[in-house]
Structures are given as C-alpha cells and as structure tokens.
Enzyme design. Sequence first.
Site, PDB file in Angstrom:
ATOM      1  CG  ASN A 139      -1.970   1.108   1.149  1.00  0.00           C
ATOM      2  OD1 ASN A 139      -2.421   1.488   0.091  1.00  0.00           O
ATOM      3  ND2 ASN A 139      -2.320   1.654   2.298  1.00  0.00           N
ATOM      4  CB  SER A 194      -5.330   3.950  -8.418  1.00  0.00           C
ATOM      5  OG  SER A 194      -6.140   5.086  -8.681  1.00  0.00           O
ATOM      6  CE1 TYR A 218      -1.277   7.343  -7.294  1.00  0.00           C
ATOM      7  CE2 TYR A 218      -3.217   7.393  -8.696  1.00  0.00           C
ATOM      8  CZ  TYR A 218      -2.614   7.059  -7.499  1.00  0.00           C
ATOM      9  OH  TYR A 218      -3.344   6.432  -6.513  1.00  0.00           O
ATOM     10  CE  LYS A 230      -1.119   3.654  -6.945  1.00  0.00           C
ATOM     11  NZ  LYS A 230      -0.852   2.845  -5.759  1.00  0.00           N
TER      12      LYS A 230
END
Length: 164
Positions: free
Chosen positions: A8, A60, A73, A77
């Site tokens: 995480n 995500s 980002y 993910k």
Amino acid sequence: RVDILVNNAGILFNSIFQMTSEKKLTEIFDINFFSHIALTQKISREMMKNKSGSIIFISSTSAKRNDVGRFAYSSTKAAISSTSRVLAKELGIYKIRVNSICPGLTKTDMSEKNTRDDFKNEELNKISLKRLAEPDEIADVAVFLASELSSYITGQDIIVDGGV
C-alpha cells in the site's frame, strides 16, 4: 510465518506528460511500483515454501482511466494491476492468491493535498453513491481478500469506486 501481504505504499504526482521529468517519473515508480515488487519477491518466497498466502496490491481506478495530468501516477498503478494478474498465474501453483484493489477517490491526506476541488466536484457527479470512499471501506475489501471468504478469487482488479 507470513500469510498476507498488503502492498500500500504510494505517492500521487500530477503533471502532464510533457512536463514530467525523468527524475520525477523515476521517483514515483520507485515508490509506487518497485518498492512493492522488492517486498513481494521477498515475501512470496516464504509463501511459496508454506504453499499458501494472499498478496494484495493497492492499485487505483487511475490504472484504467485517462485523466489529464495523471500520466506518471496512472502508469505506476497500471503496472501494479498488470503485475497482480501475472503473479496470480505464476504463484497460483503454490496456492498463493494475488489480487489488486482499485479504489476511486478516497478521503486520505494524499488525495486532499493532491486533488483539485474542481476535479473532486466533477468526480462526485460521476459517483453513484455521491460521496468519496472512507479509508475503512477500502481496508474492508483488503480484509475480505486476505480471508478464506475469497479463497477462489485471484488475478482480479477489484474496483471500489462507489459506482463510477
């Protein structure tokens, strides 16, 4: 003995593709991807010996979307989600389940600091439940995936986004 691993770690960085430096891209991949891989390699060896385990990656919904400014980002993910599916195949023979959770916007310090209000408002209009997720709602999915209640679930991206 390690039976459950939840990966995480993550940072959020917003910038369009042309304005994202290689240094920043390396930093976000180091935290959001390579740290997960290093830990998973180490822990999965132990799980392989024990012939059991559940590995959960926090990905995500950005892994599946194309939001402007989320190039780096979203790429990290997407790499996590893909890795999860590949590892499910590779580690399944050792009775290790591997899944990823893809949260939508969640009330966290990271999202508060890095998500513009206009984007949040736009997203709220898309969410069927008309609210952001609470962190506990994402954690509950991890608890489920770690438990025997999900004993036949592997290689999945579980989307937890309130019905976008």
